[in-house]
Design a protein around this motif. Structure first.
Motif, PDB file in Angstrom:
ATOM      1  N   LEU A 555       0.827  -1.213   0.000  1.00 27.06           N
ATOM      2  CA  LEU A 555       0.000   0.000   0.000  1.00 27.06           C
ATOM      3  C   LEU A 555       0.856   1.257   0.000  1.00 27.06           C
ATOM      4  N   LEU A 556       1.983   1.220   0.690  1.00 29.68           N
ATOM      5  CA  LEU A 556       2.891   2.365   0.677  1.00 29.68           C
ATOM      6  C   LEU A 556       3.445   2.631  -0.716  1.00 29.68           C
ATOM      7  N   ASP A 557       3.565   1.595  -1.531  1.00 26.06           N
ATOM      8  CA  ASP A 557       4.158   1.733  -2.860  1.00 26.06           C
ATOM      9  C   ASP A 557       3.137   2.070  -3.948  1.00 26.06           C
ATOM     10  N   ASP A 558       1.876   2.197  -3.598  1.00 29.25           N
ATOM     11  CA  ASP A 558       0.829   2.506  -4.579  1.00 29.25           C
ATOM     12  C   ASP A 558       0.603   4.016  -4.615  1.00 29.25           C
ATOM     13  N   PRO A 559       0.932   4.710  -5.710  1.00 32.31           N
ATOM     14  CA  PRO A 559       0.799   6.174  -5.740  1.00 32.31           C
ATOM     15  C   PRO A 559      -0.640   6.664  -5.713  1.00 32.31           C
ATOM     16  N   ASP A 560      -1.603   5.766  -5.945  1.00 34.33           N
ATOM     17  CA  ASP A 560      -3.018   6.162  -5.927  1.00 34.33           C
ATOM     18  C   ASP A 560      -3.705   5.864  -4.599  1.00 34.33           C
ATOM     19  N   MET A 561      -3.011   5.211  -3.694  1.00 34.79           N
ATOM     20  CA  MET A 561      -3.578   4.832  -2.390  1.00 34.79           C
ATOM     21  C   MET A 561      -3.277   5.940  -1.390  1.00 34.79           C
ATOM     22  N   PHE A 562      -4.341   6.570  -0.813  1.00 35.28           N
ATOM     23  CA  PHE A 562      -4.074   7.705   0.087  1.00 35.28           C
ATOM     24  C   PHE A 562      -3.802   7.270   1.527  1.00 35.28           C
ATOM     25  N   GLY A 563      -3.982   5.990   1.824  1.00 28.82           N
ATOM     26  CA  GLY A 563      -3.735   5.544   3.192  1.00 28.82           C
ATOM     27  C   GLY A 563      -4.165   4.108   3.386  1.00 28.82           C
ATOM     28  N   TYR A 564      -4.060   3.674   4.638  1.00 27.82           N
ATOM     29  CA  TYR A 564      -4.520   2.349   5.005  1.00 27.82           C
ATOM     30  C   TYR A 564      -4.890   2.350   6.478  1.00 27.82           C
ATOM     31  N   CYS A 565      -5.531   1.261   6.897  1.00 30.39           N
ATOM     32  CA  CYS A 565      -5.821   1.064   8.319  1.00 30.39           C
ATOM     33  C   CYS A 565      -5.494  -0.389   8.672  1.00 30.39           C
ATOM     34  N   TYR A 566      -4.469  -0.544   9.500  1.00 34.78           N
ATOM     35  CA  TYR A 566      -4.018  -1.874   9.899  1.00 34.78           C
ATOM     36  C   TYR A 566      -4.816  -2.356  11.116  1.00 34.78           C
ATOM     37  N   THR A 567      -5.220  -3.602  11.084  1.00 38.41           N
ATOM     38  CA  THR A 567      -5.910  -4.250  12.198  1.00 38.41           C
ATOM     39  C   THR A 567      -4.899  -5.025  13.047  1.00 38.41           C
ATOM     40  N   GLN A 568      -4.665  -4.661  14.310  1.00 39.16           N
ATOM     41  CA  GLN A 568      -5.221  -3.571  15.060  1.00 39.16           C
ATOM     42  C   GLN A 568      -4.210  -3.118  16.115  1.00 39.16           C
ATOM     43  N   LEU A 569      -4.568  -2.120  16.926  1.00 33.09           N
ATOM     44  CA  LEU A 569      -3.621  -1.562  17.893  1.00 33.09           C
ATOM     45  C   LEU A 569      -3.284  -2.549  19.004  1.00 33.09           C
ATOM     46  N   THR A 570      -4.295  -3.131  19.631  1.00 27.93           N
ATOM     47  CA  THR A 570      -4.068  -4.055  20.739  1.00 27.93           C
ATOM     48  C   THR A 570      -4.887  -5.321  20.548  1.00 27.93           C
ATOM     49  N   ASP A 571      -4.451  -6.396  21.176  1.00 32.97           N
ATOM     50  CA  ASP A 571      -5.317  -7.550  21.340  1.00 32.97           C
ATOM     51  C   ASP A 571      -6.570  -7.103  22.102  1.00 32.97           C
ATOM     52  N   VAL A 572      -7.678  -7.765  21.835  1.00 33.16           N
ATOM     53  CA  VAL A 572      -8.905  -7.518  22.592  1.00 33.16           C
ATOM     54  C   VAL A 572      -9.496  -8.880  22.964  1.00 33.16           C
ATOM     55  N   PHE A 573      -9.418  -9.203  24.241  1.00 31.71           N
ATOM     56  CA  PHE A 573      -9.880 -10.504  24.721  1.00 31.71           C
ATOM     57  C   PHE A 573      -9.273 -11.620  23.857  1.00 31.71           C
ATOM     58  N   GLN A 574     -10.130 -12.451  23.233  1.00 34.64           N
ATOM     59  CA  GLN A 574      -9.646 -13.598  22.482  1.00 34.64           C
ATOM     60  C   GLN A 574      -9.066 -13.236  21.118  1.00 34.64           C
ATOM     61  N   GLU A 575      -9.278 -12.018  20.674  1.00 29.38           N
ATOM     62  CA  GLU A 575      -8.762 -11.599  19.369  1.00 29.38           C
ATOM     63  C   GLU A 575      -7.318 -11.134  19.555  1.00 29.38           C
ATOM     64  N   ARG A 576      -6.366 -11.957  19.108  1.00 28.92           N
ATOM     65  CA  ARG A 576      -4.960 -11.723  19.406  1.00 28.92           C
ATOM     66  C   ARG A 576      -4.204 -11.309  18.135  1.00 28.92           C
ATOM     67  N   ASN A 577      -4.650 -10.209  17.542  1.00 29.41           N
ATOM     68  CA  ASN A 577      -3.978  -9.732  16.340  1.00 29.41           C
ATOM     69  C   ASN A 577      -3.515  -8.283  16.491  1.00 29.41           C
ATOM     70  N   GLY A 578      -3.346  -7.825  17.716  1.00 25.75           N
ATOM     71  CA  GLY A 578      -2.852  -6.482  17.943  1.00 25.75           C
ATOM     72  C   GLY A 578      -1.343  -6.419  17.858  1.00 25.75           C
ATOM     73  N   VAL A 579      -0.832  -5.200  17.671  1.00 18.42           N
ATOM     74  CA  VAL A 579       0.622  -5.040  17.727  1.00 18.42           C
ATOM     75  C   VAL A 579       1.089  -4.859  19.167  1.00 18.42           C
ATOM     76  N   TYR A 580       0.136  -4.655  20.082  1.00 23.58           N
ATOM     77  CA  TYR A 580       0.402  -4.683  21.520  1.00 23.58           C
ATOM     78  C   TYR A 580      -0.551  -5.686  22.162  1.00 23.58           C
ATOM     79  N   ARG A 581      -0.208  -6.149  23.365  1.00 22.61           N
ATOM     80  CA  ARG A 581      -1.114  -7.013  24.112  1.00 22.61           C
ATOM     81  C   ARG A 581      -2.304  -6.202  24.633  1.00 22.61           C
ATOM     82  N   PHE A 582      -3.316  -6.901  25.131  1.00 14.99           N
ATOM     83  CA  PHE A 582      -4.518  -6.247  25.656  1.00 14.99           C
ATOM     84  C   PHE A 582      -4.166  -5.325  26.819  1.00 14.99           C
ATOM     85  N   ASP A 583      -3.169  -5.700  27.624  1.00 16.24           N
ATOM     86  CA  ASP A 583      -2.770  -4.846  28.741  1.00 16.24           C
ATOM     87  C   ASP A 583      -1.818  -3.724  28.319  1.00 16.24           C
ATOM     88  N   ARG A 584      -1.626  -3.582  26.996  1.00 18.53           N
ATOM     89  CA  ARG A 584      -0.804  -2.534  26.385  1.00 18.53           C
ATOM     90  C   ARG A 584       0.691  -2.795  26.510  1.00 18.53           C
TER      91      ARG A 584
END
Length: 607
Positions: A555-584
């Motif tokens: 996405l950074l290399d696409d000159p027509d793409m104005f941005g993106y939104c990565y999932t996600q900032l923290t884990d939330v309960f059972q969803e463990r795909n954050g870049v930080y843990r649920f406790d931050r």
């Protein structure tokens, strides 16, 4: 029941930082409380009698910080508190403010009904009228109904008993600050609308009033760190919302941006015919612009690539309520540390103090509504949001209009319904929320529905959600934007959910979601009820980092793409795909993610 008794009042800070009056009374803390599982409390006399339990407001009863910690379904809950109105509040109307109560609320003061409100994400106010008298006690009773049956805007709150997939522990009742405020009886200032006009170096002020009185005037004073800049005033006896224009001199002009989040101080006053101050509030404003040029979404006329992160605003002990104001600040700082310059505030209307800190720190924000909860199961008419969606969204727009950090609006998220030859309720409500947003705010772009069912041809922004985990396959999926054939979400059977793309600014507003939880994986294998994310789990942190850099790099290399939104900032309960843990706490090499994201974006180099 174990009940915490903190020495300090919870969440003591002023809850409305862009419209500040000097006098106020925070009602957070211990309230009487009672669960009403069958919603029969009115018939059983709960409105009139003392309640059996206690709770710490503003934390919901499902949270541990509330002292209750009851996570079963709560059909209704009751609150009761007696408060003494300060004896200095003479000749004032006393307003009772609720930051948010989930979901249908009735409020009584001294046995008199003073407010009803539907919706769990937006503020409302009760005018206590003659019930509240300076120096006297007033007893406040609140009933909040929150049925799990039927359609209502719930956001990510689970309608199953337990958490599952990306649905989390429920929030019932009061979950934001409750407070009292005195305002002048005869005439007072309402919340202003502050519109930046960077082209002319001006702020346009709309100053709504509760009434017009002969000889009254409104005055606004703009200042910065050097001191006062200018003062302007106009008559307040002709228009219910007088207007002023404050033009900043060239030598004091300083646009707001992520690299320089400059804020001007703003003082507002209502004066009587003798020039005496009747009402006064403090505010602030940021001077910036958002514009559209073809596929380009520009900030202050410049292409600023939006490296957004999905932030759901959940906390292990407070659920949807941040334990402290510092926790709100920390979440923004965590995003910045990882290389993000903003966030989609996902499936929740965040409390206003978060936006205040985003304003201060230069964090770009897309405001969203917690619309999930209107599924019906009916074939091809499977989502039926009602009129309350539009009402609540308008309340959110009114509250947040003047925050410079907000650069876009997203009233709906992942609405899914095939396009066919019948107009459905989803079509009606999607159009209504889009048009309501444009009527309430003509200065910001609107995406009609993030990710899935784009039902409005004239939507300002078009987007998609794509959780493809292989960077090469992700690049192929995203490759058609330059030819006006962007990736578009469709139904599993291939039928279209959305009207065709028409060359709008485009971004991938959800991607990544890389599952990374080495502790849980070691303990529980790949059981998704204990820990899950999107796609195949990487087996080493090195593999995670390479995948993260590969996906963001597409996405950074696409000159027509104005941005993106990565999932996600923290884990939330059972969803463990954050870049930080649920406790931050950190679970990854955050510096490496920062480097991957902050390299130059092709969009920013586009002339």
């Amino acid at each position: 029941m174990s009940f915490p008794r903190p020495s300090d009042q919870p969440r003591p800070e002023y809850p409305r930082p862009q419209f500040v009056r000097e006098a106020w009374l925070n009602l957070n803390g211990e309230w009487q409380f009672e669960i009403d599982r069958s919603d029969t409390g009115l018939e059983r006399g709960l409105r009139e009698r003392e309640l059996t339990d206690r709770i710490v407001v503003p934390f919901c009863p499902e949270s541990t910080l509330s002292g209750v910690g009851e996570t079963d379904f709560l059909e209704a809950v009751w609150y009761r508190r007696t408060v003494t109105v300060p004896d200095t509040w003479t000749d004032s109307r006393v307003l009772l403010h609720f930051g948010a109560v989930d979901h249908d609320t009735t409020v009584w003061a001294e046995g008199v009904e003073v407010a009803r409100h539907r919706g769990g994400f937006t503020p409302f106010t009760a005018d206590l009228g003659e019930v509240a008298v300076a120096g006297r006690e007033v007893t406040i009773v609140v009933r909040a109904r929150d049925s799990r049956h039927g359609a209502q805007a719930r956001g990510k709150q689970s309608t199953w008993y337990a958490n599952s997939h990306c649905h989390y522990t429920r929030t019932t009742g009061i979950w934001q600050t409750v407070w009292l405020e005195p305002v002048p009886r005869a005439a007072a200032l309402r919340r202003p609308r502050i519109t930046p006009d960077l082209a002319s170096g001006s702020f346009h002020l709309e100053l709504p009033l509760t009434a017009n009185l002969p000889g009254h005037r409104v005055r606004a004073t703009l200042a910065d760190e050097q001191g006062g800049i200018l003062t302007a005033e106009t008559r307040a006896d002709l228009d219910l919302a007088p207007r002023l224009v404050l033009t900043v001199p060239a030598d004091r002009l300083r646009p707001w941006s992520p690299t320089d989040p400059h804020l001007y101080d703003l003082s507002l006053q209502l004066l009587d015919a003798q020039g005496q101050i009747v009402d006064a509030v403090d505010s602030y404003a940021g001077l910036r612009s958002v514009s559209v040029q073809g596929k380009r979404l520009l900030l202050n006329g410049e292409p600023v690539f939006q490296r957004l992160v999905l932030d759901q605003g959940y906390y292990p002990d407070g659920l949807m309520t941040a334990p402290t104001d510092a926790d709100l600040v920390r979440d923004i700082e965590l995003g910045l540390r990882a290389g993000f310059n903003g966030a989609r505030l996902h499936q929740k209307v965040f409390e206003e103090r978060y936006l205040h800190h985003a304003d201060r720190l230069g964090y770009l924000v897309w405001g969203e509504f917690g619309d999930w909860g209107c599924e019906t199961g009916a074939r091809d008419d499977n989502q039926r949001p009602d009129a309350s969606y539009v009402t609540q969204w308008l309340e959110a727009l009114e509250r947040d209009y003047s925050h410079p950090s907000i650069v876009g609006w997203c009233p709906l998220n992942e609405t899914y319904q095939p396009l066919h030859d019948r107009i459905t309720r989803l079509d009606d409500v999607t159009h209504a929320m889009f048009l309501a947003t444009k009527q309430a705010d003509a200065t910001r772009p609107v995406v009609d529905a993030s990710g899935y069912a784009h039902r409005v041809a004239e939507t300002d922004v078009y987007d998609s959600h794509c959780y493809e985990q292989d960077p090469a396959a992700f690049a192929k999926a995203m490759s058609g934007l330059s030819e006006d054939r962007p990736y578009v979400n469709t139904a599993p059977d291939g039928r279209p959910w959305s009207v065709p793309y028409r060359g709008q600014p485009y971004f991938c507003s959800e991607f990544g979601g890389i599952w990374w939880d080495p502790e849980a994986a070691a303990a529980a294998g790949d059981q998704r009820d204990a820990s899950w994310g999107y796609g195949e789990r990487p087996y080493t942190e090195e593999e995670f980092a390479d995948r993260f850099a590969g996906l963001t790099g597409v996405l950074l290399d696409d000159p027509d793409m104005f941005g993106y939104c990565y999932t996600q900032l923290t884990d939330v309960f059972q969803e463990r795909n954050g870049v930080y843990r649920f406790d931050r706490s950190e679970k990854l090499d955050i510096a490496r993610l920062h480097r991957a994201q902050t390299r130059p974006a092709a969009y920013e180099a586009t002339p």
